[in-house]
Design a protein around this motif. Structure first.
Motif, PDB file in Angstrom:
ATOM      1  N   TYR A   5      51.540 -27.487  38.068  1.00  0.00           N
ATOM      2  CA  TYR A   5      52.505 -28.487  37.596  1.00  0.00           C
ATOM      3  C   TYR A   5      51.801 -29.511  36.732  1.00  0.00           C
ATOM      4  CZ  TYR A   5      50.839 -32.608  40.074  1.00  0.00           C
ATOM      5  OH  TYR A   5      50.104 -33.696  40.452  1.00  0.00           O
ATOM      6  N   SER A  12      58.838 -29.264  36.686  1.00  0.00           N
ATOM      7  CA  SER A  12      57.935 -29.361  37.836  1.00  0.00           C
ATOM      8  C   SER A  12      58.460 -30.388  38.826  1.00  0.00           C
ATOM      9  CB  SER A  12      56.521 -29.778  37.398  1.00  0.00           C
ATOM     10  OG  SER A  12      55.991 -28.896  36.452  1.00  0.00           O
ATOM     11  N   PRO A  50      56.624 -25.119  35.589  1.00  0.00           N
ATOM     12  CA  PRO A  50      55.909 -24.834  36.831  1.00  0.00           C
ATOM     13  C   PRO A  50      55.789 -23.331  37.120  1.00  0.00           C
ATOM     14  CG  PRO A  50      58.195 -25.351  37.330  1.00  0.00           C
ATOM     15  CD  PRO A  50      58.031 -25.509  35.848  1.00  0.00           C
TER      16      PRO A  50
END
Ligand SMILES: N[C@@H](CCC(=O)N[C@@H](CS)C(=O)NCC(=O)O)C(=O)O
Length: 198
Positions: A5, A12, A50
């Motif tokens: 992230y 994220s 992410p």
């Protein structure tokens, strides 16, 4: 599980908040997507964050697939059970993520191109989508009671990103949307700490 992230990344923020809300333990690994680290590229050929990395199992991306995985792991606690409500939550998430996509296109257009190559009509086209989306949200905010779902986290992530990169450009004339984080924070007290940050 590990989550690649970055603190500024809105997608994220969405999945990190959802995991925290569900009590699912995830080790956050700060990752600079522009550096193209082997760990990132090996786990996501798109080189985007992410990414959720699981032990001895394939990694999961993008953020929506991660959200649906978290939902399954939690025994269905991240999205409503009733089909109509579930669709509503998924569409809210799609709208918020879609607005976020447009914001990122604008940020990247300005960041990646030499100044004389920045194409303002393209930025304007993206901003028109943002304006329509935010105006829609202003009059169609989700009920925000005790039960939070994926749509709430997407909305919270979007507003966090607006505050970070478009501060002073979106809240005026949208009082409901601008004050929604206060309501959300009452249900999810880690919001201030987990939203997009520089
Ligand atoms: N649809 C993807 C979008 C992910 C995305 O665009 N992430 C950005 C950071 S917020 C990124 O990794 N950008 C680097 C790149 O596009 O190369 C998702 O929902 O996860």
């Amino acid at each position: 599980m590990k989550l690649l992230y970055s603190p500024a990344s809105p997608y994220s923020a969405k999945v990190r908040m959802a995991a925290r809300h569900l009590g699912i333990e995830v080790t956050d690994v700060k990752t600079d997507s522009s550096a193209g680290s082997p760990e990132l590229l090996d786990s996501n050929p798109l080189g985007k964050i992410p990414v959720l990395i699981r032990k001895d199992e394939p990694s999961i991306y993008d953020s929506v697939a991660i959200m649906h995985y978290l939902d399954r792991v939690s025994g269905g606690k991240l999205y409503p059970k009733k089909p109509v409500k579930r669709t509503e939550a998924e569409v809210l998430e799609a709208l918020c993520d879609g607005i976020t996509d447009c914001l990122l296109v604008i940020v990247y257009e300005r960041r990646m191109r030499p100044e004389d190559k920045i194409h303002q009509p393209w930025i304007d086209r993206q901003w028109d989508k943002v304006v329509r989306g935010l105006d829609y949200l202003e009059t169609h905010l989700p009920k925000t009671g005790k039960k939070l779902h994926g749509g709430h986290f997407a909305l919270a992530a979007l507003i966090g990103y607006l505050d970070l990169r478009f501060n002073g450009q979106w809240a005026e004339g949208r009082p409901e949307l601008a004050s929604w984080p206060d309501i959300f924070s009452k249900r999810f007290s880690d919001y201030a700490a987990m939203k997009s940050a520089a």
